[in-house]
Design a protein around this motif. Structure first.
Motif, PDB file in Angstrom:
ATOM      1  N   VAL A  35      -1.241   8.118   0.561  1.00  0.00           N
ATOM      2  CA  VAL A  35      -1.872   7.975   1.872  1.00  0.00           C
ATOM      3  C   VAL A  35      -0.855   7.608   2.936  1.00  0.00           C
ATOM      4  CG1 VAL A  35      -3.914   7.084   2.962  1.00  0.00           C
ATOM      5  CG2 VAL A  35      -3.635   6.820   0.534  1.00  0.00           C
ATOM      6  N   ILE A  36       0.070   6.695   2.564  1.00  0.00           N
ATOM      7  CA  ILE A  36       1.065   6.235   3.538  1.00  0.00           C
ATOM      8  C   ILE A  36       1.855   7.426   4.059  1.00  0.00           C
ATOM      9  CG2 ILE A  36       3.078   4.778   3.871  1.00  0.00           C
ATOM     10  CD1 ILE A  36       1.154   2.885   3.110  1.00  0.00           C
ATOM     11  N   SER A  92      -2.215   5.666  -4.757  1.00  0.00           N
ATOM     12  CA  SER A  92      -2.603   5.140  -3.453  1.00  0.00           C
ATOM     13  C   SER A  92      -1.448   5.215  -2.453  1.00  0.00           C
ATOM     14  CB  SER A  92      -3.070   3.694  -3.585  1.00  0.00           C
ATOM     15  OG  SER A  92      -1.970   2.846  -3.751  1.00  0.00           O
ATOM     16  N   MET A  93      -0.222   5.412  -2.940  1.00  0.00           N
ATOM     17  CA  MET A  93       0.922   5.471  -2.019  1.00  0.00           C
ATOM     18  C   MET A  93       0.961   6.765  -1.219  1.00  0.00           C
ATOM     19  SD  MET A  93       2.333   2.724  -2.041  1.00  0.00           S
ATOM     20  CE  MET A  93       3.517   3.271  -0.836  1.00  0.00           C
ATOM     21  N   LEU A 101      -2.968  14.205  13.607  1.00  0.00           N
ATOM     22  CA  LEU A 101      -3.445  12.828  13.568  1.00  0.00           C
ATOM     23  C   LEU A 101      -4.869  12.776  13.025  1.00  0.00           C
ATOM     24  CD1 LEU A 101      -2.749   9.940  14.233  1.00  0.00           C
ATOM     25  CD2 LEU A 101      -3.747  10.244  16.469  1.00  0.00           C
ATOM     26  N   ALA A 103      -1.824   2.672  -8.489  1.00  0.00           N
ATOM     27  CA  ALA A 103      -1.001   2.195  -7.377  1.00  0.00           C
ATOM     28  C   ALA A 103      -0.194   3.340  -6.781  1.00  0.00           C
ATOM     29  CB  ALA A 103      -0.076   1.076  -7.862  1.00  0.00           C
ATOM     30  N   MET A 104       0.389   4.179  -7.655  1.00  0.00           N
ATOM     31  CA  MET A 104       1.201   5.287  -7.150  1.00  0.00           C
ATOM     32  C   MET A 104       0.332   6.324  -6.448  1.00  0.00           C
ATOM     33  SD  MET A 104       4.176   4.642  -7.430  1.00  0.00           S
ATOM     34  CE  MET A 104       4.460   2.933  -7.763  1.00  0.00           C
ATOM     35  N   LEU A 161      -0.889  -1.760  -5.235  1.00  0.00           N
ATOM     36  CA  LEU A 161      -2.203  -1.146  -5.013  1.00  0.00           C
ATOM     37  C   LEU A 161      -2.870  -1.723  -3.770  1.00  0.00           C
ATOM     38  CD1 LEU A 161      -4.179   0.825  -6.374  1.00  0.00           C
ATOM     39  CD2 LEU A 161      -5.200  -1.112  -7.496  1.00  0.00           C
ATOM     40  N   LEU A 183      -6.004  10.780   9.719  1.00  0.00           N
ATOM     41  CA  LEU A 183      -7.024   9.727   9.720  1.00  0.00           C
ATOM     42  C   LEU A 183      -8.142  10.053   8.746  1.00  0.00           C
ATOM     43  CD1 LEU A 183      -7.280   8.752  13.470  1.00  0.00           C
ATOM     44  CD2 LEU A 183      -6.370   7.418  11.591  1.00  0.00           C
ATOM     45  N   ALA A 223      -6.878   9.338   5.332  1.00  0.00           N
ATOM     46  CA  ALA A 223      -6.788   7.911   5.018  1.00  0.00           C
ATOM     47  C   ALA A 223      -8.158   7.363   4.672  1.00  0.00           C
ATOM     48  CB  ALA A 223      -6.193   7.159   6.190  1.00  0.00           C
ATOM     49  N   SER A 224      -9.170   7.682   5.494  1.00  0.00           N
ATOM     50  CA  SER A 224     -10.492   7.119   5.206  1.00  0.00           C
ATOM     51  C   SER A 224     -11.004   7.656   3.878  1.00  0.00           C
ATOM     52  CB  SER A 224     -11.467   7.444   6.336  1.00  0.00           C
ATOM     53  OG  SER A 224     -11.577   8.827   6.505  1.00  0.00           O
ATOM     54  N   GLU A 272     -10.522   5.687  -3.710  1.00  0.00           N
ATOM     55  CA  GLU A 272      -9.759   4.873  -4.651  1.00  0.00           C
ATOM     56  C   GLU A 272     -10.671   3.909  -5.402  1.00  0.00           C
ATOM     57  OE1 GLU A 272      -6.589   2.771  -2.723  1.00  0.00           O
ATOM     58  OE2 GLU A 272      -5.633   4.719  -2.454  1.00  0.00           O
ATOM     59  N   ILE A 328      -8.807   6.080   0.827  1.00  0.00           N
ATOM     60  CA  ILE A 328      -9.101   4.654   0.620  1.00  0.00           C
ATOM     61  C   ILE A 328     -10.473   4.491  -0.007  1.00  0.00           C
ATOM     62  CG2 ILE A 328      -9.716   2.577   1.875  1.00  0.00           C
ATOM     63  CD1 ILE A 328      -7.307   2.469   3.044  1.00  0.00           C
ATOM     64  N   TRP A 353       0.807  11.059  11.926  1.00  0.00           N
ATOM     65  CA  TRP A 353       1.008  10.354  13.187  1.00  0.00           C
ATOM     66  C   TRP A 353       2.294  10.800  13.872  1.00  0.00           C
ATOM     67  CZ3 TRP A 353       5.101   7.042  14.353  1.00  0.00           C
ATOM     68  CH2 TRP A 353       5.026   6.475  15.621  1.00  0.00           C
ATOM     69  N   LEU A 360      -0.404   9.620   6.301  1.00  0.00           N
ATOM     70  CA  LEU A 360      -0.648   8.976   7.596  1.00  0.00           C
ATOM     71  C   LEU A 360       0.600   9.022   8.457  1.00  0.00           C
ATOM     72  CD1 LEU A 360      -2.686   5.677   7.283  1.00  0.00           C
ATOM     73  CD2 LEU A 360      -3.064   7.541   8.846  1.00  0.00           C
ATOM     74  N   ALA A 361       1.758   8.695   7.842  1.00  0.00           N
ATOM     75  CA  ALA A 361       3.004   8.679   8.600  1.00  0.00           C
ATOM     76  C   ALA A 361       3.319  10.079   9.111  1.00  0.00           C
ATOM     77  CB  ALA A 361       4.140   8.159   7.721  1.00  0.00           C
ATOM     78  N   PHE A 418      -4.500   2.378  10.271  1.00  0.00           N
ATOM     79  CA  PHE A 418      -5.780   2.934  10.689  1.00  0.00           C
ATOM     80  C   PHE A 418      -6.245   2.273  11.980  1.00  0.00           C
ATOM     81  CE2 PHE A 418     -10.084   4.419   9.749  1.00  0.00           C
ATOM     82  CZ  PHE A 418      -9.779   5.627   9.166  1.00  0.00           C
TER      83      PHE A 418
END
Lengths: 325, 163
Positions: A128-129, A125-126, A144, A122-123, B59, A148, A151-152, A158, A155, A136, A132-133, B71
Motif C-alpha cells: 500500500v505504501i 501490507s507494505m 491520486l 506484514a509484507m 504490520l 486512495l 489504500a482504503s 487486510e 487496509i 501521490w 500511495l507514494a 490518507f
C-alpha cells in the motif's frame, strides 16, 4: 555466526528468488493471463512471437527495458522513482516464507520463520505504501484517486485476511508456514476441509488485496485511466506489474500452503504437487477475473466490513470452541 | 561484534529518516520517512529476539498507521503540495529543552543498576505473549480493547454528526 557468509547467502537467495519470480510469476503469469483470457472470451490470445506465442512476454519485457524513463515535471521525483521499488520488494519478500516442497528430507524454503504468516501479512501490507507514494507523487488526479481507493481497499481487506490467518494458526497451533503444512496430515487433513469458511474468506480477501477484478478499482482502466500507474513508463511500470504479479502468485502459494496441504500429495514429487496446486489457485483467480464485472467502491467496502469481517470473527469463535472443547 | 555493528546500522536507519520526518518541508515526505524509521525499530526488536513484536510492528505501524496518516493528509484540503515550515521562532528554547531532557535521560540510564531477569528467553515468544495476554494480563487486555471500542464508536458518532 559467520556474517560474511550469511550476507552472501541472503544476496544469493534474493537474486535467485527475484529471477524465479520474474520468470515464473511475471513473464509466465502474464502469458497465462492473456491465454486464459483469450480462451474464456473465445479468441486466441498472443500467437505470433515464438511457438504458440510463448515468447510474447519475453518480447514485451525487452521492449519495456528499452523504454525511456519519464518523470513528469510536476512529480516529486524522489518519491516517484522509489515507489515501484517498494511495491516490487514487498511483492518479493512474501516469498521468503513459502515452503516449495521437500528434497531429500530438507524443506525447500528460504527461511522457516517462526512468525511465518505474520511476516507474510506484514509484507503484503507494505505494498500500500508504494502504491500511495506512487499515486501521490505523480501529481495527477487520476493517480491520486487510484492510490486512495487502493489504500482504503487494502487496509480494509487486510482485516479479513488476518482473521483467516488467525483461524488457520489456531488450528495448526503455529505461525510457521512449514509447521502449518506439517499439521495437515493425510488427504482429508488439508485445512480446506476443516477450515472451509477461512479458506473462502482468505481467497476473497487475497483477491482484493492484490487489486484484481472484481476488486480492481484502484486501476480501473475505464474510469481512472490506469489509476496509480497512469504516469509510469518503461521499467518502472513493469516493476509495478512485477510486484503485482509476484504478490498474486504469493497469495496463491500461501493459499496452497495454508489450505491445500502445501507440497503434500501422493505419487508425484512434492515440488510438482506444490506447483500444481499453486497454478490451480492462480487459474481460479484468472477465471474470476475474466468472468466477473467490477464492484462499486461502496459494494466493495460493505462486502468487507459487513460480510467478511463478521464472518471471520464468528469463524474464529467457532474454531476456538471446537479446538478447546 | 556483529551485534554491535548491526545495532549501529539499525540506529542510523532509525534516526536519519526520523530527522527527515521533523525537518522536511513536505508533509507527505515526512509521513513516508516514517516507514524506514519503523523498519529500523523492527530491526532492533529482531536484535532483541522479539520476533513477534517485530512482525506486529511492521504490520501495524509501517503498514497501517503510516497509511492512515498519508490518507488523512491526502484527504485534507491543501494538505499536499504546499511547502510548510515545521519550526517557528522558538527553536532555541526547544533545543535547550530537548538537550536538558537528553542529558537527564542519559544520566539516569548510566546510574540505574539494570536488573538482569532470571531465566532464559522462551524459544517461541508468540505463544508466550498469547498465554500471558489471556491469563495474568487478561484484565489489562480487556480494558484496552474496551478503550479501542469506545474510540471507534466515538469516531463514528463524530463523523455522523455532520449530516
Amino acid at each position: 555466526m559467520n556474517w560474511g557468509a550469511e550476507i552472501a547467502k541472503a544476496v544469493l537467495a534474493a537474486v535467485g528468488m527475484f529471477t524465479f519470480l520474474a520468470i515464473v510469476a511475471a513473464m509466465f503469469g502474464v502469458l497465462l493471463e492473456r491465454k486464459i483470457g483469450g480462451w474464456i472470451q473465445s479468441r486466441l490470445g498472443p500467437k505470433h512471437v515464438g511457438p504458440q506465442g510463448l515468447l510474447q512476454t519475453l518480447a514485451d519485457t525487452l521492449k519495456l527495458l528499452q523504454k525511456e524513463h519519464i518523470t513528469p515535471r510536476a512529480a516529486d521525483a524522489v518519491v516517484f522513482n522509489t515507489a515501484p521499488l517498494v511495491v516490487a520488494t514487498a511483492g518479493l519478500m512474501g516469498w521468503l516464507v513459502i515452503p516449495f516442497g521437500t528434497l531429500g528430507g530438507t524443506v525447500l524454503v528460504v527461511r522457516d520463520l517462526n512468525i511465518g504468516i505474520l511476516f507474510f501479512a506484514a509484507m503484503a501490507s507494505m505494498t500500500v505504501i508504494g502504491i500511495l507514494a506512487g499515486g501521490w507523487s505523480s501529481n495527477n488526479k487520476y493517480s491520486l484517486l487510484g492510490a486512495l481507493r487502493s489504500a482504503s481497499q487494502m487496509i480494509s481487506y487486510e482485516l479479513p485476511l488476518g482473521m483467516a490467518l488467525v483461524a488457520v494458526a489456531m488450528e495448526a497451533g503455529t505461525l510457521s508456514t512449514v509447521g502449518i503444512v506439517r499439521a495437515q496430515d493425510g488427504w482429508m487433513g488439508s485445512f480446506i476441509f476443516r477450515q472451509f469458511p477461512a479458506f473462502v474468506i482468505f481467497l476473497v480477501a487475497a483477491t482484493a488485496e492484490v487489486n484484481r477484478v472484481p476488486f480492481d478499482l484502484p486501476e480501473a482502466e475505464s474510469e481512472l485511466v490506469a489509476g496509480y500507474l497512469s504516469e509510469y513508463s518503461g521499467m518502472r511500470f513493469s516493476l509495478f506489474m512485477l510486484g503485482e504479479y509476484a504478490e498474486m502468485f504469493a497469495m496463491a502459494a500461501m493459499t496452497t500452503t495454508l489450505f491445500l496441504g502445501g507440497w503434500k500429495g501422493p505419487l508425484l514429487p512434492p515440488l510438482v504437487w506444490f506447483f500444481l496446486k499453486m497454478y490451480l489457485v492462480v487459474f481460479f483467480m484468472m477465471w474470476v477475473r475474466w468472468t466477473f464485472p467490477r464492484f462499486r467502491l461502496d459494494q466493495l467496502l460493505s462486502l468487507c466490513w459487513k460480510v467478511l469481517l463478521p464472518a471471520g470473527l464468528i469463524w474464529i469463535l467457532i474454531s476456538g470452541y471446537r479446538i478447546t472443547f | 561484534m556483529g551485534t554491535l555493528a548491526a545495532f549501529f546500522i539499525l540506529s542510523a536507519v532509525t534516526l536519519i529518516p526520523a530527522v527527515v520526518v521533523v525537518t522536511s518541508k513536505n508533509i507527505v515526505r515526512s509521513a513516508l520517512a516514517l516507514v524506514p524509521t519503523f523498519f529500523g525499530i523492527t530491526g532492533l526488536y529482531i536484535l532483541l529476539r522479539a520476533e513477534f513484536v517485530a512482525g506486529i510492528q511492521v504490520l501495524i505501524y509501517a503498514g497501517a498507521i503510516t497509511v492512515l496518516i498519508l490518507f488523512v493528509i491526502m484527504l485534507t484540503e491543501g494538505g499536499t503540495g504546499i511547502r510548510i515550515r515545521q519550526v517557528n521562532e522558538q527553536v532555541p528554547v526547544g533545543a535547550l529543552a530537548s538537550a536538558v531532557l537528553a542529558a537527564l535521560l542519559i544520566w539516569v540510564f548510566l546510574r540505574t543498576p539494570w536488573p538482569q531477569g532470571p531465566g532464559a528467553l522462551p524459544e517461541y515468544t508468540a505463544a508466550q505473549i498469547g498465554t500471558t495476554l489471556l491469563s495474568s494480563m487478561v484484565l489489562v487486555f480487556e480494558v484496552t480493547s474496551l478503550v479501542l471500542l469506545i474510540s471507534l464508536i466515538g469516531a463514528i458518532i463524530i463523523a455522523r454528526r455532520e449530516r
